[in-house]
Enzyme design. Structure first.
Site, PDB file in Angstrom:
ATOM      1  CE  LYS A  20      -3.542  -2.788   2.037  1.00 10.49           C
ATOM      2  NZ  LYS A  20      -4.799  -2.883   2.764  1.00 10.49           N
ATOM      3  CD  GLU A 107      -6.752  -0.308   1.133  1.00 12.84           C
ATOM      4  OE1 GLU A 107      -5.692  -0.058   0.536  1.00 12.84           O
ATOM      5  OE2 GLU A 107      -6.796  -1.062   2.135  1.00 12.84           O
ATOM      6  CB  SER A 225      -6.898  -9.967   8.719  1.00 17.26           C
ATOM      7  OG  SER A 225      -7.345  -8.635   8.863  1.00 17.26           O
TER       8      SER A 225
HETATM    9  P1  PGA Z   1      -4.358  -6.785   5.089  1.00 14.11           P
HETATM   10  O1  PGA Z   1      -4.584  -6.161   3.613  1.00 14.11           O
HETATM   11  O2  PGA Z   1      -3.569  -8.063   4.916  1.00 14.11           O
HETATM   12  O3  PGA Z   1      -3.606  -5.718   5.819  1.00 14.11           O
HETATM   13  O4  PGA Z   1      -5.709  -7.047   5.649  1.00 14.11           O
HETATM   14  C1  PGA Z   1      -4.839  -6.974   2.507  1.00 14.11           C
HETATM   15  C2  PGA Z   1      -5.029  -6.132   1.271  1.00 14.11           C
HETATM   16  O5  PGA Z   1      -5.616  -5.036   1.369  1.00 14.11           O
HETATM   17  O6  PGA Z   1      -4.614  -6.518   0.159  1.00 14.11           O
END
Ligand code: PGA
Length: 266
Positions: A20, A107, A225
């Protein structure tokens, strides 16, 4: 525990780190180096892809060299070149070493208003520009609670598959990532049974919209997660071919521990 790993027979496991908007060049190089050393010494035949911010791609490309750790981007624009201030096209991503590109992450859908039409255009552009698209799909908590999970996922996937109908030679390069929005960054992952149910459903859509052979070749990742503690039971599901990992990919130790939950011949 009896483990039936679909990917061990037909599909090569894939673990993707989505950093990200995290990581300056220096930190990215530190993480890249730790991962390169850790992964190369493991001899795990799964595929590992890092998706850092655009600004770290070139430096990581130089650093990773011919390591088996590959690079991907977190987004792309669908045009080739031109007056699109602030955008980055697929050819530019290839130029800095990318093989993969994440498309339609929740997102981007929620914060940047990407709809299924734009997502489908980006998917086509990824094929055109020689990148393997990782197409993200997922329902919100209220959609799940209203019993709409499968309808929502079908409405996200079907227009994308429609857009690539004429690109049969590229179908097997498609990667899907099921990422329930309520599980992203929350510490609350979907249960292995919920994940398997969705992945099987998505594979069914692939079979009816594309064909049976490609539905068995296309990899479907789970994201939301994923941590070293839960990765093993998630990856053990027969229709789960790996993971799209956010937070836990920012620490090389955790990311390598997630990779370690895959069998070494995966
Ligand atoms: P996360 O994000 O493992 O922090 O839940 C996964 C993603 O958004 O690809």
């Amino acid at each position: 525990m009896e483990i039936s790993r679909g990917y061990a027979r037909r599909r090569r496991a894939l673990v993707v780190g989505n950093w990200k908007m995290n990581g300056l060049v220096e930190t990215a190089l530190d993480m890249g180096e730790a991962l390169r050393l850790g992964f190369d010494e493991r001899k795990n035949s799964c595929e590992v892809v890092l998706c850092p911010p655009f600004t770290a791609l070139y430096a990581l490309h130089q650093q990773l060299g011919d390591s088996s750790v590959k690079l991907g981007a977190q987004n792309m624009f669908d045009e080739e070149f031109g007056a699109y201030t602030g955008e980055v096209c697929g050819i530019m991503l290839r130029n800095v070493g990318c093989r993969y590109v994440i498309i339609g992450h929740s997102e981007r859908r929620a914060l940047f208003h990407e709809d299924d039409i734009l997502v489908a255009r980006k998917l086509l552009a990824a094929f055109r520009d020689g990148l393997q698209p990782i197409l993200c799909l997922g329902e919100t908590l209220s959609q799940r609670e209203a019993g709409q999970t499968m309808t929502v996922l079908a409405s996200q996937l079907e227009p994308a598959l429609q857009a690539i109908q004429d690109h049969r030679d590229k179908w097997s390069q498609l990667v899907l990532a099921y990422e329930p929005v309520w599980a992203i960054g929350t510490g609350r992952h979907a249960t292995p049974a919920q994940i398997q149910e969705v992945h099987q459903f998505l594979r069914g859509i692939l079979a009816s919209s594309l064909d049976e052979e490609n539905s068995q070749r296309i990899r479907i990742l789970y994201g939301g997660s994923v941590k070293p503690e839960n990765a093993g039971m998630i990856f053990a599901q027969p229709d789960v071919d790996g993971g799209l990992v956010g937070g836990a990919s920012l620490q090389s130790k955790d990311f390598l521990a997630i990779i370690d939950t895959l069998p070494s011949d995966a």
